[in-house]
Design a protein around this motif. Structure first.
Motif, PDB file in Angstrom:
ATOM      1  N   LEU A  77       0.825  -1.215   0.000  1.00 56.88           N
ATOM      2  CA  LEU A  77       0.000   0.000   0.000  1.00 56.88           C
ATOM      3  C   LEU A  77       0.855   1.258   0.000  1.00 56.88           C
ATOM      4  CD1 LEU A  77      -2.910  -0.922   2.435  1.00 56.88           C
ATOM      5  CD2 LEU A  77      -3.032  -0.570  -0.036  1.00 56.88           C
ATOM      6  N   VAL A  78       1.940   1.258   0.751  1.00 55.42           N
ATOM      7  CA  VAL A  78       2.837   2.422   0.781  1.00 55.42           C
ATOM      8  C   VAL A  78       3.499   2.608  -0.580  1.00 55.42           C
ATOM      9  CG1 VAL A  78       4.934   3.363   1.830  1.00 55.42           C
ATOM     10  CG2 VAL A  78       3.211   2.276   3.265  1.00 55.42           C
ATOM     11  N   ILE A  79       3.894   1.524  -1.229  1.00 57.90           N
ATOM     12  CA  ILE A  79       4.512   1.614  -2.556  1.00 57.90           C
ATOM     13  C   ILE A  79       3.519   2.147  -3.578  1.00 57.90           C
ATOM     14  CG2 ILE A  79       5.467   0.247  -4.460  1.00 57.90           C
ATOM     15  CD1 ILE A  79       6.753  -1.550  -2.284  1.00 57.90           C
ATOM     16  N   VAL A  80       2.293   1.641  -3.564  1.00 60.15           N
ATOM     17  CA  VAL A  80       1.264   2.115  -4.491  1.00 60.15           C
ATOM     18  C   VAL A  80       0.971   3.588  -4.252  1.00 60.15           C
ATOM     19  CG1 VAL A  80      -1.190   1.882  -5.073  1.00 60.15           C
ATOM     20  CG2 VAL A  80       0.250  -0.145  -4.914  1.00 60.15           C
ATOM     21  N   ALA A  81       0.927   4.005  -2.990  1.00 58.41           N
ATOM     22  CA  ALA A  81       0.682   5.417  -2.674  1.00 58.41           C
ATOM     23  C   ALA A  81       1.818   6.300  -3.185  1.00 58.41           C
ATOM     24  CB  ALA A  81       0.502   5.598  -1.170  1.00 58.41           C
ATOM     25  N   ALA A  82       3.055   5.846  -3.049  1.00 53.76           N
ATOM     26  CA  ALA A  82       4.195   6.634  -3.538  1.00 53.76           C
ATOM     27  C   ALA A  82       4.161   6.763  -5.058  1.00 53.76           C
ATOM     28  CB  ALA A  82       5.506   5.992  -3.090  1.00 53.76           C
ATOM     29  N   LEU A  83       3.830   5.684  -5.745  1.00 52.95           N
ATOM     30  CA  LEU A  83       3.751   5.738  -7.206  1.00 52.95           C
ATOM     31  C   LEU A  83       2.597   6.627  -7.668  1.00 52.95           C
ATOM     32  CD1 LEU A  83       4.575   2.044  -8.119  1.00 52.95           C
ATOM     33  CD2 LEU A  83       6.069   4.045  -8.238  1.00 52.95           C
ATOM     34  N   ARG A  84       1.483   6.570  -6.970  1.00 56.33           N
ATOM     35  CA  ARG A  84       0.347   7.434  -7.320  1.00 56.33           C
ATOM     36  C   ARG A  84       0.694   8.902  -7.072  1.00 56.33           C
ATOM     37  NH1 ARG A  84      -4.164   7.224 -10.540  1.00 56.33           N
ATOM     38  NH2 ARG A  84      -5.563   8.848  -9.830  1.00 56.33           N
ATOM     39  N   LEU A  85       1.448   9.159  -6.016  1.00 59.33           N
ATOM     40  CA  LEU A  85       1.886  10.515  -5.720  1.00 59.33           C
ATOM     41  C   LEU A  85       2.748  11.064  -6.856  1.00 59.33           C
ATOM     42  CD1 LEU A  85       1.925  12.733  -3.508  1.00 59.33           C
ATOM     43  CD2 LEU A  85       4.057  11.729  -2.731  1.00 59.33           C
ATOM     44  N   LEU A  86       3.578  10.211  -7.445  1.00 60.62           N
ATOM     45  CA  LEU A  86       4.403  10.649  -8.563  1.00 60.62           C
ATOM     46  C   LEU A  86       3.591  10.892  -9.832  1.00 60.62           C
ATOM     47  CD1 LEU A  86       7.579   8.451  -8.117  1.00 60.62           C
ATOM     48  CD2 LEU A  86       7.379  10.925  -7.795  1.00 60.62           C
ATOM     49  N   ARG A  87       2.469  10.203  -9.996  1.00 62.54           N
ATOM     50  CA  ARG A  87       1.624  10.384 -11.187  1.00 62.54           C
ATOM     51  C   ARG A  87       0.701  11.589 -11.088  1.00 62.54           C
ATOM     52  NH1 ARG A  87       1.240   7.784 -15.581  1.00 62.54           N
ATOM     53  NH2 ARG A  87      -0.975   8.119 -15.789  1.00 62.54           N
ATOM     54  N   MET A  88       0.545  12.145  -9.902  1.00 60.81           N
ATOM     55  CA  MET A  88      -0.369  13.267  -9.718  1.00 60.81           C
ATOM     56  C   MET A  88       0.078  14.467 -10.544  1.00 60.81           C
ATOM     57  SD  MET A  88      -1.133  13.067  -5.634  1.00 60.81           S
ATOM     58  CE  MET A  88      -1.750  14.722  -5.581  1.00 60.81           C
ATOM     59  N   GLY A  89      -0.904  15.207 -11.053  1.00 52.91           N
ATOM     60  CA  GLY A  89      -0.599  16.408 -11.819  1.00 52.91           C
ATOM     61  C   GLY A  89      -1.554  16.569 -12.981  1.00 52.91           C
ATOM     62  N   VAL A  90      -1.168  17.418 -13.908  1.00 49.95           N
ATOM     63  CA  VAL A  90      -1.974  17.704 -15.092  1.00 49.95           C
ATOM     64  C   VAL A  90      -1.306  17.036 -16.281  1.00 49.95           C
ATOM     65  CG1 VAL A  90      -2.813  19.526 -16.604  1.00 49.95           C
ATOM     66  CG2 VAL A  90      -2.828  19.856 -14.142  1.00 49.95           C
ATOM     67  N   TRP A  91      -2.097  16.315 -17.059  1.00 50.55           N
ATOM     68  CA  TRP A  91      -1.622  15.614 -18.239  1.00 50.55           C
ATOM     69  C   TRP A  91      -2.421  16.105 -19.434  1.00 50.55           C
ATOM     70  CZ3 TRP A  91       2.061  11.538 -17.805  1.00 50.55           C
ATOM     71  CH2 TRP A  91       2.457  11.264 -16.508  1.00 50.55           C
ATOM     72  N   VAL A  92      -1.786  16.202 -20.594  1.00 51.67           N
ATOM     73  CA  VAL A  92      -2.459  16.684 -21.798  1.00 51.67           C
ATOM     74  C   VAL A  92      -2.207  15.722 -22.954  1.00 51.67           C
ATOM     75  CG1 VAL A  92      -2.406  19.129 -21.175  1.00 51.67           C
ATOM     76  CG2 VAL A  92      -0.473  18.143 -22.376  1.00 51.67           C
ATOM     77  N   SER A  93      -3.147  15.715 -23.875  1.00 54.19           N
ATOM     78  CA  SER A  93      -3.000  15.020 -25.147  1.00 54.19           C
ATOM     79  C   SER A  93      -3.969  15.687 -26.109  1.00 54.19           C
ATOM     80  CB  SER A  93      -3.287  13.523 -25.018  1.00 54.19           C
ATOM     81  OG  SER A  93      -4.661  13.266 -25.057  1.00 54.19           O
ATOM     82  N   THR A  94      -4.039  15.181 -27.335  1.00 54.66           N
ATOM     83  CA  THR A  94      -4.980  15.764 -28.284  1.00 54.66           C
ATOM     84  C   THR A  94      -6.421  15.439 -27.925  1.00 54.66           C
ATOM     85  OG1 THR A  94      -4.725  13.842 -29.711  1.00 54.66           O
ATOM     86  CG2 THR A  94      -3.351  15.762 -30.202  1.00 54.66           C
ATOM     87  N   ARG A  95      -6.615  14.474 -27.022  1.00 53.53           N
ATOM     88  CA  ARG A  95      -7.964  14.102 -26.605  1.00 53.53           C
ATOM     89  C   ARG A  95      -8.527  15.004 -25.517  1.00 53.53           C
ATOM     90  NH1 ARG A  95      -6.729   8.063 -25.417  1.00 53.53           N
ATOM     91  NH2 ARG A  95      -4.647   8.897 -25.357  1.00 53.53           N
ATOM     92  N   GLY A  96      -7.678  15.640 -24.720  1.00 48.13           N
ATOM     93  CA  GLY A  96      -8.200  16.486 -23.660  1.00 48.13           C
ATOM     94  C   GLY A  96      -7.188  16.809 -22.593  1.00 48.13           C
ATOM     95  N   LEU A  97      -7.717  17.246 -21.484  1.00 54.71           N
ATOM     96  CA  LEU A  97      -6.948  17.670 -20.326  1.00 54.71           C
ATOM     97  C   LEU A  97      -7.295  16.731 -19.182  1.00 54.71           C
ATOM     98  CD1 LEU A  97      -5.246  20.090 -19.148  1.00 54.71           C
ATOM     99  CD2 LEU A  97      -7.429  21.102 -18.554  1.00 54.71           C
ATOM    100  N   ARG A  98      -6.293  16.135 -18.562  1.00 54.20           N
ATOM    101  CA  ARG A  98      -6.523  15.165 -17.497  1.00 54.20           C
ATOM    102  C   ARG A  98      -5.859  15.659 -16.222  1.00 54.20           C
ATOM    103  NH1 ARG A  98      -5.513   9.114 -18.976  1.00 54.20           N
ATOM    104  NH2 ARG A  98      -7.578   9.458 -19.828  1.00 54.20           N
ATOM    105  N   GLN A  99      -6.641  15.718 -15.152  1.00 56.31           N
ATOM    106  CA  GLN A  99      -6.104  16.091 -13.850  1.00 56.31           C
ATOM    107  C   GLN A  99      -6.098  14.850 -12.976  1.00 56.31           C
ATOM    108  OE1 GLN A  99      -8.248  19.075 -11.692  1.00 56.31           O
ATOM    109  NE2 GLN A  99      -6.472  19.599 -10.467  1.00 56.31           N
ATOM    110  N   VAL A 100      -4.901  14.408 -12.614  1.00 58.13           N
ATOM    111  CA  VAL A 100      -4.738  13.212 -11.797  1.00 58.13           C
ATOM    112  C   VAL A 100      -4.527  13.660 -10.361  1.00 58.13           C
ATOM    113  CG1 VAL A 100      -3.355  11.150 -11.385  1.00 58.13           C
ATOM    114  CG2 VAL A 100      -3.722  11.952 -13.718  1.00 58.13           C
ATOM    115  N   ARG A 101      -5.433  13.261  -9.499  1.00 55.97           N
ATOM    116  CA  ARG A 101      -5.299  13.532  -8.067  1.00 55.97           C
ATOM    117  C   ARG A 101      -4.979  12.220  -7.371  1.00 55.97           C
ATOM    118  NH1 ARG A 101      -8.584  18.524  -6.082  1.00 55.97           N
ATOM    119  NH2 ARG A 101      -8.173  19.853  -7.855  1.00 55.97           N
ATOM    120  N   PHE A 102      -4.841  12.264  -6.047  1.00 56.82           N
ATOM    121  CA  PHE A 102      -4.428  11.067  -5.333  1.00 56.82           C
ATOM    122  C   PHE A 102      -5.471   9.954  -5.416  1.00 56.82           C
ATOM    123  CE2 PHE A 102      -3.476   8.466  -1.583  1.00 56.82           C
ATOM    124  CZ  PHE A 102      -2.149   8.202  -1.851  1.00 56.82           C
ATOM    125  N   LEU A 103      -6.742  10.285  -5.258  1.00 57.60           N
ATOM    126  CA  LEU A 103      -7.776   9.253  -5.235  1.00 57.60           C
ATOM    127  C   LEU A 103      -8.619   9.181  -6.502  1.00 57.60           C
ATOM    128  CD1 LEU A 103      -8.996   9.583  -1.548  1.00 57.60           C
ATOM    129  CD2 LEU A 103      -7.458   7.869  -2.514  1.00 57.60           C
TER     130      LEU A 103
END
Length: 184
Positions: A77-103
């Motif tokens: 669970l701690v490892i998954v939380a750390a990896l999710r923390l690294l993925r958090m942020g704003v992501w873009v592509s030609t399809r749209g705007l994606r906001q990744v939060r913790f949950l």
């Protein structure tokens, strides 16, 4: 060998601010690098997970396999939380705007985006309840009132605290993606 988390904003460092021809614009990408606060927190979490994994091994060697399984699950669970923390942020592509939060993750197609703009406003300091004056990159959707604009990035978030120039580059990059893809 290029590291993928370091090459996310390479396309925006080009002289003409256009993506290189070999880049796949359909792929989701973060147009900025993760900040030092986010990386340090994830590194500390992974360090904690290594100690918990070692404890699980010691507990398993002493004969209590069920307790070791519980401790091993906690470390996962701690490892998954750390990896999710690294993925958090704003992501873009030609399809749209994606906001990744913790949950959760929220994706807005470019067709629903009315404007993406930078505004001076009170922002949360490192995501905590305390607010300070700063800049925020906000998105206004076509299907919602302008007062319901969502905050994407702030100058006092985990990615940009103490890095005002990096915030400006990231905000410009997201605004450029929005301007380019809303017209399509």
């Amino acid at each position: 060998m290029p590291l993928p988390f370091l090459t996310a904003d390479r396309a925006f460092e080009a002289a003409e601010d256009v993506a290189l021809p070999f880049e796949d614009r359909e792929r989701w990408r973060r147009p900025y690098r993760p900040g030092p606060w986010r990386v340090a927190t994830a590194a500390l979490a992974l360090l904690l997970a290594s100690y918990v994994l070692f404890a699980a091994v010691v507990i398993a060697l002493t004969g209590s396999v069920s307790e070791a399984g519980v401790i091993f699950g906690i470390s996962l669970l701690v490892i998954v939380a750390a990896l999710r923390l690294l993925r958090m942020g704003v992501w873009v592509s030609t399809r749209g705007l994606r906001q990744v939060r913790f949950l959760f993750t929220r994706t807005v197609p470019w067709g629903r985006v009315a404007t993406v703009r930078t505004a001076q406003q009170p922002v949360r300091w490192l995501g905590l309840p305390r607010t300070v004056q700063g800049q925020a990159l906000t998105v206004v959707r076509r299907d919602r009132p302008a007062q319901d604009s969502a905050v994407l990035l702030t100058t006092h978030g985990a990615d940009f605290l103490g890095r005002a120039e990096a915030f400006d580059r990231a905000a410009d990059a997201v605004e450029a993606w929005a301007a380019e893809n809303r017209l399509v």
